[in-house]
Enzyme design. Structure first.
Site, PDB file in Angstrom:
ATOM      1  N   LYS A  88       0.854  -1.188   0.000  1.00 36.06           N
ATOM      2  CA  LYS A  88       0.000   0.000   0.000  1.00 36.06           C
ATOM      3  C   LYS A  88       0.891   1.239   0.000  1.00 36.06           C
ATOM      4  CE  LYS A  88      -3.082   2.657   3.029  1.00 36.06           C
ATOM      5  NZ  LYS A  88      -3.688   2.741   4.376  1.00 36.06           N
ATOM      6  N   ASP A 144      -2.397  10.643   3.395  1.00 37.69           N
ATOM      7  CA  ASP A 144      -3.789  10.267   3.622  1.00 37.69           C
ATOM      8  C   ASP A 144      -4.490  11.284   4.497  1.00 37.69           C
ATOM      9  OD1 ASP A 144      -6.196   8.982   3.817  1.00 37.69           O
ATOM     10  OD2 ASP A 144      -5.516   7.513   5.305  1.00 37.69           O
ATOM     11  N   LYS A 204      -9.699  13.320   8.296  1.00 44.57           N
ATOM     12  CA  LYS A 204      -9.115  12.948   9.586  1.00 44.57           C
ATOM     13  C   LYS A 204      -9.010  14.181  10.490  1.00 44.57           C
ATOM     14  CE  LYS A 204      -6.090   9.241   7.853  1.00 44.57           C
ATOM     15  NZ  LYS A 204      -6.563   8.144   8.719  1.00 44.57           N
ATOM     16  N   ASP A 235       1.744   6.569   5.444  1.00 38.64           N
ATOM     17  CA  ASP A 235       0.755   5.620   4.942  1.00 38.64           C
ATOM     18  C   ASP A 235       1.238   4.894   3.682  1.00 38.64           C
ATOM     19  OD1 ASP A 235      -1.635   4.400   5.561  1.00 38.64           O
ATOM     20  OD2 ASP A 235      -2.864   5.762   4.370  1.00 38.64           O
ATOM     21  N   ASP A 283     -12.006   7.333   4.161  1.00 38.13           N
ATOM     22  CA  ASP A 283     -10.757   7.106   4.888  1.00 38.13           C
ATOM     23  C   ASP A 283     -10.397   5.622   4.957  1.00 38.13           C
ATOM     24  OD1 ASP A 283      -8.490   7.878   6.263  1.00 38.13           O
ATOM     25  OD2 ASP A 283      -9.464   7.812   8.228  1.00 38.13           O
ATOM     26  N   GLU A 321      -9.420   3.892   2.470  1.00 41.27           N
ATOM     27  CA  GLU A 321      -9.007   3.940   1.061  1.00 41.27           C
ATOM     28  C   GLU A 321      -7.941   2.911   0.715  1.00 41.27           C
ATOM     29  OE1 GLU A 321      -5.562   5.138   2.832  1.00 41.27           O
ATOM     30  OE2 GLU A 321      -7.568   5.830   3.379  1.00 41.27           O
ATOM     31  N   ARG A 333      -7.706  -0.258   1.321  1.00 42.31           N
ATOM     32  CA  ARG A 333      -8.272  -1.495   0.777  1.00 42.31           C
ATOM     33  C   ARG A 333      -8.799  -1.303  -0.640  1.00 42.31           C
ATOM     34  NH1 ARG A 333     -12.266  -1.639   5.771  1.00 42.31           N
ATOM     35  NH2 ARG A 333     -10.417  -0.565   6.564  1.00 42.31           N
TER      36      ARG A 333
END
Length: 495
Positions: free
Chosen positions: A266, A271, A278, A289, A348, A350, A352
């Site tokens: 990933k 993010d 967030k 991230d 959020d 995201e 996956r």
């Protein structure tokens, strides 16, 4: 830092600092006894004064000992011989590294032939020693106007007898490659997000291909992803001015036609949470991230340095998750590369979404096994803290291989269940699947989501949200994990 294995005896070795282990109760092994005898008992006489008892992590620096070629001697407490385990060995090596960091001299020699670490043979003991020493020299000062003091320590000498030499040399070679991979991963993670965006990661992969033989790199840009039908991936990247991409890396070190192993990372380079924004506090750490992708790159660097005899595919799912007028909204429904539809209830969640299309793309390589690596859920930090990575999968044999690799590498993971009952939390009234499963078992339901796109191969998922970086304070920064675990897994496969 260079690591050299020598069969010389401790008293005869010319070095800036000779490191000698002392057991609790001032117990000396054979190599230290030989050094003590050469000094006419000076070491044991100093110990009898009570300055060092030999407890784990104690240190005592000695100067001007007679009849030794070493400029100084560092006595290092290793505790009770029958209790020294991996955790204590880490403390021992950390204490040595901390002391050596503040000393002059360009080299140091470790005489640890007699040290026994529980559940570790000579190879595993020395490999962890080298990894920890190499990692202790890491510094990230690229954006400091005043750079860190240059490291005086350039070389570590590992003393052993001839029977141990092959194991020591193999350990040093493997550990040096792993340490290089970890440093590469840490550098990428620590870079600011205005520099380290998806195109930058793609360029780093290309540079890796130029530096080492056997690596082929291809970039799937947004146009290509649109042609492939990667609707979930594009739903994440569409809110940013930075275009997303999937970086495809292929290393063919094994037999021609042999099925490859695959690592999927990933790579969300920043993010914000998207429209599901967030909280502002600590949001700067969302540059980490992308540490899943960074750890895959670091593992590739280690594999390339060692030129392991395996075939390996790396897929980096790189995007930036931003709020904008083009960003995906909660409630949007997208079609994935596999044809399954997803209702996006929270933008959020995201990671996956980029991973599911990347896992589908992995099918074309007909992999023997796929391991995806992601800073996926805060729930994993709640469950396991910052010491252990979460591990789930659809193949228990693969899961056990990864658990074993983590134990040997000192980079542990812990298996969580992937029972079918959890899949029901992802039910959607409007699409095939929702992208979140509610507040309960968040790490498990995230893996359940990914499992629906990994039915064509043996698959495991590593959630490194708690282990990929250290939060807050002066120690904040990427850790380089799980490069040791992943490299060990591939070393095991190459054997």
């Amino acid at each position: 830092m260079e690591f050299v294995v020598k069969t010389a005896k401790a008293p005869t070795l010319k070095t800036a600092t000779l490191v000698l282990p002392v057991g609790e109760g001032r117990i000396l092994g054979e190599s230290v006894q030989a050094a003590d005898a050469a000094t006419g008992g000076a070491i044991s006489a100093i110990l009898k004064r009570g300055d060092l008892n030999g407890k784990v992590g104690q240190t005592l620096l000695l100067h001007n000992l007679p009849n030794l070629k070493a400029e100084r001697v560092l006595l290092l407490g290793i505790g009770k011989s029958d209790e020294l385990d991996t955790r204590q060995w880490r403390k021992v090596v950390g204490a040595a590294a901390s002391t050596l960091k503040n000393l002059g001299g360009g080299d140091a020699a470790f005489a640890v032939e007699d040290v026994q670490v529980k559940d570790r043979d000579a190879y595993a003991k020395v490999r962890l020693l080298v990894e920890l020493l190499a990692d202790s020299s890491y510094a990230f000062d690229r954006f400091k106007s005043k750079k860190a003091d240059p490291r005086a320590l350039k070389k570590i000498i590992l003393l052993c007898d001839k029977s141990q030499q092959p194991d020591y040399e193999r350990a040093a070679r493997h550990a040096s490659a792993i340490a290089s991979g970890m440093a590469f991963t840490r550098d990428l993670g620590n870079l600011p997000p205005n520099l380290c965006h998806p195109s930058f990661i793609a360029e780093q992969a290309k540079q890796l291909g130029k530096s080492f033989k056997g690596l082929k790199v291809e970039i799937l840009d947004e146009k290509k992803l649109r042609e492939l039908g990667a609707g979930a991936f594009l739903a994440v990247s569409q809110g940013s001015e930075q275009p997303g991409c999937i970086v495809v890396m292929q290393y063919n070190g094994g037999q021609k036609g042999e099925q490859p192993y695959a690592l999927v990372g990933k790579g969300i380079t920043f993010d914000t949470g998207g429209i599901s924004l967030k909280p502002g506090l600590g949001m700067d750490e969302m540059k980490y991230d992308m540490c899943g992708a960074a750890s895959v790159l670091g593992t590739f660097r280690a594999v390339l340095e060692l030129q392991l005899p395996i075939n390996l595919v790396g897929l980096l799912a790189c995007a930036e998750n931003m709020p904008s007028g083009k960003a995906t909204r909660p409630g949007d429904i997208v079609t994935t590369m596999s044809g399954q539809t997803v209702e996006i209830l929270n933008t959020d969640a995201e990671g996956r979404l980029v991973l599911c299309d990347t896992l589908t793309y992995a099918e074309r390589f007909k992999p023997r096994a796929v391991v995806d690596v992601a800073t996926l859920t805060g729930a994993c930090i709640v469950a396991l803290g910052s010491n252990t990575s979460g591990l789930l999968g659809n193949d228990q044999n693969l899961v056990q291989q990864l658990l074993g690799a983590g134990e040997l590498a000192g980079d542990r993971a812990w298996q969580l269940p992937l029972f079918d009952e959890y899949q029901e939390q992802l039910d959607s009234p409007f699409a095939d699947i929702a992208n979140i499963g509610g507040p309960k078992a968040g790490t498990i339901t995230a893996a359940c989501f990914l499992s629906r796109f990994a039915k064509q191969f043996s698959w495991a998922h590593l959630d490194i949200a708690g282990t990929a970086w250290i939060s807050g304070g002066k120690e904040k920064g990427a850790t380089g994990r799980p490069v040791p675990l992943l490299t060990q897994y591939l070393l095991d496969r190459s054997n």
